[in-house]
Enzyme design. Structure first.
Site, PDB file in Angstrom:
ATOM      1  N   ASP A 162       1.380  32.742 -11.267  1.00 14.17           N
ATOM      2  CA  ASP A 162       2.292  33.841 -10.969  1.00 14.17           C
ATOM      3  C   ASP A 162       2.569  33.797  -9.457  1.00 14.17           C
ATOM      4  O   ASP A 162       1.974  33.010  -8.713  1.00 14.17           O
ATOM      5  CB  ASP A 162       1.734  35.192 -11.410  1.00 14.17           C
ATOM      6  CG  ASP A 162       2.858  36.210 -11.643  1.00 14.17           C
ATOM      7  OD1 ASP A 162       3.968  36.017 -11.090  1.00 14.17           O
ATOM      8  OD2 ASP A 162       2.643  37.199 -12.348  1.00 14.17           O
TER       9      ASP A 162
HETATM   10  C1  NOJ Z   1       5.605  38.380 -10.663  1.00  9.93           C
HETATM   11  C2  NOJ Z   1       5.547  38.789 -12.107  1.00  9.93           C
HETATM   12  O1  NOJ Z   1       4.234  39.163 -12.466  1.00  9.93           O
HETATM   13  C3  NOJ Z   1       6.013  37.698 -13.043  1.00  9.93           C
HETATM   14  O2  NOJ Z   1       6.059  38.217 -14.342  1.00  9.93           O
HETATM   15  C4  NOJ Z   1       7.338  37.146 -12.600  1.00  9.93           C
HETATM   16  O3  NOJ Z   1       7.763  36.157 -13.506  1.00  9.93           O
HETATM   17  C5  NOJ Z   1       7.212  36.594 -11.198  1.00  9.93           C
HETATM   18  N1  NOJ Z   1       6.809  37.657 -10.302  1.00  9.93           N
HETATM   19  C6  NOJ Z   1       8.514  35.972 -10.696  1.00  9.93           C
HETATM   20  O4  NOJ Z   1       9.464  36.937 -10.497  1.00  9.93           O
END
Ligand code: NOJ
Length: 722
Positions: A264
């Site tokens: 993530d």
């Molecule tokens: C953080 C989020 O937890 C995730 O779900 C997302 O895909 C990413 N940021 C990218 O935006």
């Protein structure tokens, strides 16, 4: 499975720096969805592409824009490896569908697959081919803001929805120009953070994890999801991004997943912030060794993997495996054949926000609304009535888009005011109060128009940013000024219908008690106003059912229908003498029961279930069971009922959950008609996860429950012998 020779040849030509470059995934400069001081500027990433330092970008879109980047990769980098282009296309692209929790409330799997397909069609036209969805996190904690992005509390419903969303995004061939790679996230159990606070620790037994939280991810993987995203939190003491048990033991070895694992945003570097690595170098090493292939926004692999290889801490062959998986994803997407297959100016003109897409958005919104109360059949509204429309969300386009709607135009959605007017209602409007200021200065006008009207429709609830990522809330009631406004309007004595726009279950006992009608409309998307208009005037009848329990008090959270019985169950029997009620599992200050249970939802007509029959009452291994029930529409409207089937295991070697959803059917029936609804259950539907982590049926009694929600229905008993 044998490897693609051309990709192995390519890896053989790559320098170490080019290899780690393939593991480095960065945000573009159009918008940001995480904590970065400055968005990466195009100057920087143009050079990084030329130098082979990045595998791709996310949060960039637009055919021309993406082609420009792809051109640099193909013509100016040494090996001409195409870029991955990713984004969070969570509930639509330019056509915005209701938020995922709302879609789940439709219990309409075909339609959910269709909205995912449309999201893929629109976003691929704009150049995106790697979607960070579906979020498959089960959650039983409405304080957690990300419940908006999931399918709610139930593993069975959540699993079927996850499967359909993967199919919708990926279609039957990843290389088609209108399909995209799906990403199962967030691995794993991200929906159970302590205190409902985003990013907080998750500590749970393996039994609970495997029986409840894992199933939706498994369904998405079975459906062929190409990628998996790790999660921010630490799971049983180890940050998910560096969690070898989650990534290697479970995902790779037990589940044989051979696709890409992406971190993530910044979660590789955050392994150090968790306190689970000395520094960012250690965090990168740990995450890589645990099995995270692709580094989103830490640049940890870029900086630290080459020294680690040189020092012999990592074998180059292991790096090659991650590089292979990423190149294989690009290959499956067809990017090596034609790097420009996604992002097409013509398609961008013709295929975004089409009439057809908007009509699906309208249908999905209509089916996602959940009618919780309709005293004296307040709804539907007669068109001859004069309506006072009041509330900060009543003529508000941007908040109708909901969380994760970066691609949408803020002013696009049809507001509820516009929708009611188009539906032919005579509407007076006043905002009444603001979303972010607690001033009462607009109250008088709102009260004035209420006095002049026959009925009041109030649109209250959360703005889009009050739910979603990093939007946990400790209080789940209406903001104070909205509640105050409701009270003052209610005092005028006019019938009040409340439409609750929100991204999570809210705690609204007073509304449930005092409003004449209450309907949850969530964040309904582009066609918000049209769908609300259709349902309020009765052109369409409501059919949604809650995918998550609505608590009666925040203190009941986590609350869900599968809660176990306890050794001292309290059944809410106030006829018992108080002395006999003391030592039972209950609260002193609030009932155990939720405000509205899972699966709950009314409609304008009335349905009755009768004659529940089982094809047999003694079952043996290999048997299947037919369950049949009679459904009658005894009301005045044609309508749709979601008939739900639950199983209870009466006694088991591990304390059984109260009930578990095993099947459901959306049945549309004209007024006055009856039909038989049939379900077929297999042995697997009676299985439980035993102490040895085996799904088995244990002999003994089971109850089959068929109802209109988890609490109201008919039961029949049967016995399993082995
Ligand atoms: C953080 C989020 O937890 C995730 O779900 C997302 O895909 C990413 N940021 C990218 O935006």
């Amino acid at each position: 499975m044998s490897k693609v020779p051309a990709l192995l040849d390519l890896i053989a030509q790559m320098t170490l720096a080019e290899k780690v470059g393939q593991l480095n995934f960065v945000v573009g400069d159009l918008f940001i969805t995480g904590p970065t001081m400055k968005p990466t500027t195009s100057d920087k990433f143009d050079d990084q592409i030329r130098n082979g330092e990045i595998t791709g970008l996310f949060n960039v879109y637009g055919a021309d824009y993406v082609h420009r980047l792809q051109e640099i990769a193909m013509r100016e980098s040494r090996l001409g490896i195409p870029l991955l282009i990713g984004a969070d296309v969570i509930h639509g692209f330019k056509t915005v569908f209701p938020i995922p929790l709302a879609e789940a409330a439709s219990w309409n799997l075909e339609l959910i697959e269709r909205t995912a397909q449309i999201a893929a069609k629109e976003s691929t036209a704009a150049g995106i081919h790697f979607n960070f969805a579906p979020m498959c996190d089960i959650s039983r904690d409405a304080r957690w803001g990300r419940v908006a992005e999931g399918a709610g509390e139930d593993p069975y419903l959540g699993g079927l929805i996850a499967q359909r969303r993967v199919r919708g995004f990926q279609g039957d061939d990843l290389s088609k120009p209108d399909t995209m790679a799906a990403c199962v996230k967030h691995w794993a159990a991200y929906g159970a953070p302590e205190g409902g606070r985003d990013y907080q620790s998750v500590d749970m037994s393996e039994h609970l994890f495997r029986s409840t939280y894992l199933p939706p991810y498994l369904k998405a993987l079975e459906a062929g999801a190409a990628t998996v995203m790790t999660a921010f939190h630490d799971f049983n003491g180890v940050p998910c991004t560096a969690n070898e048990w989650l990534l290697k033991t479970l995902l790779r070895k037990e589940l044989n997943f051979d696709g890409v694992v992406v971190s993530d945003w910044g979660s590789i570097a955050e392994v150090s912030a968790h306190g689970a690595a000395e520094n960012e170098a250690g965090a990168a090493l740990k995450s890589f060794q645990a099995g995270t292939d692709l580094d989103m926004m830490s640049e940890g692999y870029l900086k630290y993997l080459i020294p680690a290889i040189k020092e012999g801490k990592i074998q180059e062959s292991v790096l090659d495996e991650s590089v292979y998986r990423i190149l294989k994803l690009k290959n499956d997407l067809g990017l090596f054949d034609d790097p420009f297959r996604y992002g097409n100016r013509e398609r961008e003109k013709l295929e975004l926000k089409t009439k057809d897409h908007l009509s699906v958005a309208r249908q999905m919104a209509q089916q996602s609304f959940v009618l919780l109360k309709n005293e004296g059949s307040m709804l539907p509204l007669k068109k001859s009535l004069k309506v006072a429309l009041i509330g900060p969300l009543a003529d508000n386009a941007p908040d109708m888009n909901g969380t994760w709607s970066f691609f949408a135009e803020p002013d696009d959605p049809v507001t509820i005011k516009e929708g009611l007017e188009e539906a032919g209602l005579d509407v007076l409007f006043a905002q009444g109060c603001e979303l972010y200021h607690s001033t009462t200065k607009h109250f008088p006008l709102a009260k004035e128009i209420a006095k002049q009207s026959d009925v009041v429709v109030m649109v209250l609830g959360e703005s889009a940013v009050m739910n979603g990522e990093a939007a946990s809330r400790a209080e789940l009631g209406l903001p104070d000024n909205q509640l105050e406004l409701f009270r003052e309007i209610k005092e005028l004595g006019k019938p009040v219908i409340v439409l609750l726009s929100c991204g999570r279950p809210l705690v609204v006992p007073e509304l449930a008690e005092e409003a004449d009608a209450l309907m949850v409309i969530w964040s309904p998307g582009s066609e918000a106003g049209h769908a609300v208009g259709d349902v309020l005037v009765g052109d369409v009848v409501p059919s949604g059912k809650l995918p998550m329990t609505f608590p009666n008090a925040v203190g009941q959270i986590p609350i869900h229908y599968q809660m176990k019985r306890t050794g001292r169950p309290y059944l809410g029997n106030y006829d018992e003498p108080a002395s006999e009620r003391i030592y039972l599992s209950k609260y002193r200050d609030t009932p155990n029961e939720p405000l509205f249970p899972f699966g709950y939802g009314l409609t304008y007509t009335k349905f009755e279930l009768s004659d529940l029959t089982l094809s047999q009452t003694c079952m043996e291994p290999g048997d299947s069971l037919e369950v049949c029930v009679n459904l009658t529409n005894t009301g005045l409207y044609d309508g749709t009922e979601v008939v739900q089937l639950y199983i209870s295991d009466i006694k088991a070697s591990i304390t059984p959950v109260a009930k578990a959803l095993k099947a459901f059917e959306r049945v549309t029936l004209p007024s006055g008609e009856s039909c038989k609804v049939k379900f077929k259950l297999e042995e697997k539907d009676f299985q439980m996860l035993n102490e040895n982590r085996k799904w088995i049926v244990e002999p003994g009694d089971f109850e089959v429950f068929v109802g209109a929600n988890v609490n109201e229905g008919l039961t029949a008993r049967l016995e399993w012998t082995l």
